[in-house]
Motif scaffolding. Structure first.
Motif, PDB file in Angstrom:
ATOM      1  N   GLU A  31       3.487   3.170  62.568  1.00  0.00           N
ATOM      2  CA  GLU A  31       2.262   2.965  61.799  1.00  0.00           C
ATOM      3  C   GLU A  31       1.836   4.304  61.191  1.00  0.00           C
ATOM      4  O   GLU A  31       1.219   5.158  61.864  1.00  0.00           O
ATOM      5  CB  GLU A  31       1.156   2.463  62.737  1.00  0.00           C
ATOM      6  CG  GLU A  31       0.244   1.441  62.083  1.00  0.00           C
ATOM      7  CD  GLU A  31      -0.786   0.939  63.065  1.00  0.00           C
ATOM      8  OE1 GLU A  31      -1.958   1.286  62.879  1.00  0.00           O
ATOM      9  OE2 GLU A  31      -0.385   0.246  64.021  1.00  0.00           O
ATOM     10  N   THR A  32       2.263   4.539  59.982  1.00  0.00           N
ATOM     11  CA  THR A  32       1.934   5.788  59.295  1.00  0.00           C
ATOM     12  C   THR A  32       1.994   5.505  57.807  1.00  0.00           C
ATOM     13  O   THR A  32       2.154   4.360  57.389  1.00  0.00           O
ATOM     14  CB  THR A  32       2.925   6.907  59.697  1.00  0.00           C
ATOM     15  OG1 THR A  32       2.486   8.137  59.128  1.00  0.00           O
ATOM     16  CG2 THR A  32       4.362   6.630  59.255  1.00  0.00           C
ATOM     17  N   TRP A  36      -0.283  10.058  54.347  1.00  0.00           N
ATOM     18  CA  TRP A  36      -0.734  10.828  55.525  1.00  0.00           C
ATOM     19  C   TRP A  36       0.243  11.972  55.800  1.00  0.00           C
ATOM     20  O   TRP A  36      -0.151  13.117  56.006  1.00  0.00           O
ATOM     21  CB  TRP A  36      -0.835   9.916  56.756  1.00  0.00           C
ATOM     22  CG  TRP A  36      -1.567  10.559  57.920  1.00  0.00           C
ATOM     23  CD1 TRP A  36      -2.885  10.429  58.243  1.00  0.00           C
ATOM     24  CD2 TRP A  36      -1.015  11.478  58.896  1.00  0.00           C
ATOM     25  NE1 TRP A  36      -3.194  11.181  59.361  1.00  0.00           N
ATOM     26  CE2 TRP A  36      -2.055  11.845  59.786  1.00  0.00           C
ATOM     27  CE3 TRP A  36       0.247  12.035  59.110  1.00  0.00           C
ATOM     28  CZ2 TRP A  36      -1.884  12.715  60.854  1.00  0.00           C
ATOM     29  CZ3 TRP A  36       0.422  12.920  60.187  1.00  0.00           C
ATOM     30  CH2 TRP A  36      -0.625  13.238  61.039  1.00  0.00           C
ATOM     31  N   ARG A  40      -0.851  15.947  55.438  1.00  0.00           N
ATOM     32  CA  ARG A  40      -1.012  16.774  56.646  1.00  0.00           C
ATOM     33  C   ARG A  40       0.115  17.773  56.849  1.00  0.00           C
ATOM     34  O   ARG A  40      -0.038  18.732  57.597  1.00  0.00           O
ATOM     35  CB  ARG A  40      -1.078  15.902  57.898  1.00  0.00           C
ATOM     36  CG  ARG A  40      -2.167  14.877  57.935  1.00  0.00           C
ATOM     37  CD  ARG A  40      -3.510  15.536  58.138  1.00  0.00           C
ATOM     38  NE  ARG A  40      -4.556  14.528  58.076  1.00  0.00           N
ATOM     39  CZ  ARG A  40      -5.302  14.164  59.116  1.00  0.00           C
ATOM     40  NH1 ARG A  40      -5.142  14.740  60.265  1.00  0.00           N
ATOM     41  NH2 ARG A  40      -6.222  13.236  58.962  1.00  0.00           N
ATOM     42  N   THR A  41       1.308  17.494  56.259  1.00  0.00           N
ATOM     43  CA  THR A  41       2.467  18.339  56.587  1.00  0.00           C
ATOM     44  C   THR A  41       3.248  18.844  55.372  1.00  0.00           C
ATOM     45  O   THR A  41       4.030  19.780  55.505  1.00  0.00           O
ATOM     46  CB  THR A  41       3.483  17.556  57.455  1.00  0.00           C
ATOM     47  OG1 THR A  41       4.125  16.554  56.638  1.00  0.00           O
ATOM     48  CG2 THR A  41       2.818  16.875  58.638  1.00  0.00           C
ATOM     49  N   GLY A 156       2.870  11.123  66.108  1.00  0.00           N
ATOM     50  CA  GLY A 156       2.376  12.500  65.967  1.00  0.00           C
ATOM     51  C   GLY A 156       3.498  13.528  65.950  1.00  0.00           C
ATOM     52  O   GLY A 156       3.283  14.687  65.564  1.00  0.00           O
ATOM     53  N   LEU A 160       7.802  14.655  61.930  1.00  0.00           N
ATOM     54  CA  LEU A 160       7.762  16.072  61.562  1.00  0.00           C
ATOM     55  C   LEU A 160       9.118  16.756  61.467  1.00  0.00           C
ATOM     56  O   LEU A 160       9.228  17.819  60.866  1.00  0.00           O
ATOM     57  CB  LEU A 160       6.924  16.861  62.586  1.00  0.00           C
ATOM     58  CG  LEU A 160       5.483  16.402  62.813  1.00  0.00           C
ATOM     59  CD1 LEU A 160       4.847  17.243  63.912  1.00  0.00           C
ATOM     60  CD2 LEU A 160       4.680  16.511  61.521  1.00  0.00           C
ATOM     61  N   PHE A 161      10.136  16.185  62.098  1.00  0.00           N
ATOM     62  CA  PHE A 161      11.383  16.941  62.280  1.00  0.00           C
ATOM     63  C   PHE A 161      12.577  16.326  61.548  1.00  0.00           C
ATOM     64  O   PHE A 161      12.557  15.141  61.199  1.00  0.00           O
ATOM     65  CB  PHE A 161      11.698  17.054  63.773  1.00  0.00           C
ATOM     66  CG  PHE A 161      10.673  17.853  64.538  1.00  0.00           C
ATOM     67  CD1 PHE A 161      10.780  19.225  64.660  1.00  0.00           C
ATOM     68  CD2 PHE A 161       9.581  17.221  65.114  1.00  0.00           C
ATOM     69  CE1 PHE A 161       9.832  19.958  65.349  1.00  0.00           C
ATOM     70  CE2 PHE A 161       8.617  17.941  65.812  1.00  0.00           C
ATOM     71  CZ  PHE A 161       8.744  19.313  65.933  1.00  0.00           C
ATOM     72  N   LEU A 199       4.198  22.645  73.662  1.00  0.00           N
ATOM     73  CA  LEU A 199       5.345  22.200  72.850  1.00  0.00           C
ATOM     74  C   LEU A 199       6.581  22.356  73.724  1.00  0.00           C
ATOM     75  O   LEU A 199       7.010  23.479  73.996  1.00  0.00           O
ATOM     76  CB  LEU A 199       5.443  23.070  71.574  1.00  0.00           C
ATOM     77  CG  LEU A 199       6.590  22.809  70.612  1.00  0.00           C
ATOM     78  CD1 LEU A 199       6.718  21.352  70.234  1.00  0.00           C
ATOM     79  CD2 LEU A 199       6.413  23.651  69.352  1.00  0.00           C
ATOM     80  N   MET A 216       4.359  17.375  72.105  1.00  0.00           N
ATOM     81  CA  MET A 216       3.628  18.452  71.410  1.00  0.00           C
ATOM     82  C   MET A 216       2.135  18.153  71.334  1.00  0.00           C
ATOM     83  O   MET A 216       1.737  17.030  71.032  1.00  0.00           O
ATOM     84  CB  MET A 216       4.177  18.615  69.991  1.00  0.00           C
ATOM     85  CG  MET A 216       3.483  19.714  69.210  1.00  0.00           C
ATOM     86  SD  MET A 216       4.217  19.974  67.599  1.00  0.00           S
ATOM     87  CE  MET A 216       3.632  18.540  66.733  1.00  0.00           C
ATOM     88  N   GLY A 218      -0.188  18.977  68.901  1.00  0.00           N
ATOM     89  CA  GLY A 218      -0.082  19.486  67.534  1.00  0.00           C
ATOM     90  C   GLY A 218      -1.193  20.432  67.116  1.00  0.00           C
ATOM     91  O   GLY A 218      -0.936  21.486  66.522  1.00  0.00           O
ATOM     92  N   VAL A 221      -0.830  23.864  68.774  1.00  0.00           N
ATOM     93  CA  VAL A 221       0.284  24.630  68.183  1.00  0.00           C
ATOM     94  C   VAL A 221      -0.168  25.209  66.842  1.00  0.00           C
ATOM     95  O   VAL A 221       0.046  26.390  66.548  1.00  0.00           O
ATOM     96  CB  VAL A 221       1.536  23.749  67.999  1.00  0.00           C
ATOM     97  CG1 VAL A 221       2.631  24.501  67.254  1.00  0.00           C
ATOM     98  CG2 VAL A 221       2.059  23.257  69.344  1.00  0.00           C
ATOM     99  N   ALA A 255       7.682  24.527  59.298  1.00  0.00           N
ATOM    100  CA  ALA A 255       7.113  23.527  60.210  1.00  0.00           C
ATOM    101  C   ALA A 255       6.143  22.622  59.485  1.00  0.00           C
ATOM    102  O   ALA A 255       6.124  21.417  59.694  1.00  0.00           O
ATOM    103  CB  ALA A 255       6.416  24.206  61.380  1.00  0.00           C
ATOM    104  N   ARG A 258       0.963  23.354  55.422  1.00  0.00           N
ATOM    105  CA  ARG A 258      -0.374  23.978  55.550  1.00  0.00           C
ATOM    106  C   ARG A 258      -0.278  25.333  56.264  1.00  0.00           C
ATOM    107  O   ARG A 258      -0.988  26.266  55.922  1.00  0.00           O
ATOM    108  CB  ARG A 258      -1.320  23.032  56.297  1.00  0.00           C
ATOM    109  CG  ARG A 258      -1.741  21.832  55.444  1.00  0.00           C
ATOM    110  CD  ARG A 258      -2.842  21.055  56.123  1.00  0.00           C
ATOM    111  NE  ARG A 258      -2.369  20.460  57.363  1.00  0.00           N
ATOM    112  CZ  ARG A 258      -3.138  20.095  58.388  1.00  0.00           C
ATOM    113  NH1 ARG A 258      -4.436  20.306  58.338  1.00  0.00           N
ATOM    114  NH2 ARG A 258      -2.621  19.537  59.455  1.00  0.00           N
ATOM    115  N   ILE A 259       0.609  25.421  57.263  1.00  0.00           N
ATOM    116  CA  ILE A 259       0.791  26.719  57.951  1.00  0.00           C
ATOM    117  C   ILE A 259       1.424  27.721  56.974  1.00  0.00           C
ATOM    118  O   ILE A 259       1.026  28.881  56.888  1.00  0.00           O
ATOM    119  CB  ILE A 259       1.687  26.561  59.212  1.00  0.00           C
ATOM    120  CG1 ILE A 259       1.016  25.632  60.224  1.00  0.00           C
ATOM    121  CG2 ILE A 259       1.984  27.922  59.833  1.00  0.00           C
ATOM    122  CD1 ILE A 259       1.893  25.300  61.451  1.00  0.00           C
ATOM    123  N   ILE A 313       7.509  30.500  64.719  1.00  0.00           N
ATOM    124  CA  ILE A 313       6.875  30.256  66.016  1.00  0.00           C
ATOM    125  C   ILE A 313       7.431  28.945  66.542  1.00  0.00           C
ATOM    126  O   ILE A 313       7.785  28.051  65.754  1.00  0.00           O
ATOM    127  CB  ILE A 313       5.339  30.221  65.890  1.00  0.00           C
ATOM    128  CG1 ILE A 313       4.683  30.107  67.285  1.00  0.00           C
ATOM    129  CG2 ILE A 313       4.846  29.106  64.959  1.00  0.00           C
ATOM    130  CD1 ILE A 313       3.194  30.443  67.296  1.00  0.00           C
TER     131      ILE A 313
END
Ligand code: COA
Length: 326
Positions: A31-32, A36, A40-41, A156, A160-161, A199, A216, A218, A221, A255, A258-259, A313
């Motif tokens: 469910e995403t 989104w 966020r990423t 979550g 991401l990976f 993590l 994680m 999130g 981190v 990663a 935003r970072i 990191i």
């Protein structure tokens, strides 16, 4: 004259299968939404290894490319350092498997477990081996199959990976050893085990239990990432008497967009001088920096003479930065 480790070649490998956010959601029943994940990423796609494909297969492919770009034969390689959290097996090390696959027979090969910081740790170890004369020709490889350690019911983390591998070939060169001379200027490595649980992989060879999957926190981190990465880049620049203005390229661990954006702003770098692949590859952990380096070197963005900052990191926590003049 001093001995320096110069980056003589880069290579990369991505599995053939590429999944968009929508395809991933549909395939695993998550469910995403594409919106989104992008917001966020910054992630739009990731590559997923074929069922029979291992970290050593992908690492060997990236290593062959790095050797070819450097014009070096596998028989000349003194050491192979592999950063991975997803080894083929606890032993033989994935590095030793790669040694066999590329046809290298002399020297030594071993794995390093520093999660997403693994490639920067690898550069640090290779730099020391070369500066102290223990090796003249070193492959540093990051290779990961995170698709095998993700909990595909945890939205979550599973979005991401991605999987992939990247490699560099480092060669010893005698030069003046100034910041204008080429090669690794310095590497700065850190860890703080007090944050081990934010993590981590729950289980694995030698553990007392757990399904062997990534967990994680999130937000935590994220909070550590920007402060620790900014501090370690400043530490690296300060150690060499350099400033933000001297940086030509930032090649960060991929990663989260935003970072990466926050780091670019802290270093006063326009976005055109930050190499970004997280949109296409997602987070490939230890493979992300060498994959990004390979892309920017091959498309001509990173030119001879450019000063490049790499930072990462990851689980541990581990973090670090390396400065290299191409
Ligand atoms: N799709 C849709 N909604 C999702 C989601 C997804 N894939 N993942 C989480 N959510 C939901 C959460 O359930 C939560 O819902 P709730 O408010 O109803 O409880 C909401 O989104 C916010 O979740 P939260 O975890 O607070 O989001 P966030 O803004 O912190 O973003 C990350 C989550 C993971 C993207 C972010 O924390 C991050 O990037 N952290 C760093 C991770 C990282 O880089 N790790 C690797 C370092 S090497």
């Amino acid at each position: 004259m001093v001995l320096r480790a110069t980056i003589a070649g880069c290579g990369g490998y991505l599995p053939e299968r590429r999944l968009s956010n929508d395809e991933l959601a549909a395939q695993y029943g998550i469910e995403t939404s594409d919106a989104w994940i992008r917001e966020r990423t910054g992630i739009c796609f990731r590559h997923i290894a074929a069922p029979e494909e291992t970290a050593s297969d992908m690492g060997a492919a990236a290593a062959r490319e790095a050797l070819a770009q450097a014009g070096v034969d596998a028989s000349e390689v003194d050491a192979i350092l592999v950063a991975t959290s997803t080894p083929d097996s606890a032993f033989p090390a994935t590095a030793v498997r790669i040694q066999a696959k590329i046809g290298a027979t002399k020297g030594f090969a071993f794995d390093m477990a520093a999660a997403c910081t693994g490639f920067v740790y690898g550069l640090g170890v290779a730099d020391s081996l070369i500066r102290t004369g223990q090796a003249r020709c070193v492959l540093v490889i990051g290779t990961e199959v995170y698709s095998r350690i993700l909990d595909w019911t945890d939205r979550g983390t599973c979005v991401l990976f991605g999987d992939g591998a990247g490699a560099v070939l480092l060669r010893a060169e005698e030069n003046g050893g100034t910041t204008a001379d080429r090669g690794l200027l310095s590497c700065h490595l850190h860890s703080d085990g007090r944050f081990g649980d934010i993590l981590h992989i729950e289980g694995g060879a030698g553990s007392t239990g757990g399904p062997g999957l990534l967990r994680m926190a999130g937000k935590e981190v994220f909070r550590h990432a920007v402060t620790k990465l900014a501090a370690v880049v400043d530490e690296a620049l300060g150690a060499n008497g350099l400033t933000h203005a001297d940086i030509r390229w930032l090649v960060p661990h991929q990663a989260n967009a935003r970072i990466i954006d926050a780091m670019g702003r802290k270093l006063n770098l326009p976005s055109e001088r930050v190499v970004v692949t997280v949109d296409k590859h997602a987070n490939t952990s230890a493979a992300s920096i060498p994959l990004a380096l390979n892309e920017a070197r091959r498309d001509g963005r990173i030119a001879d003479g450019d000063l490049v900052v790499m930072e990462a990191i990851g689980g541990g926590l581990t973090w670090g930065a390396a400065l290299a003049r191409f």
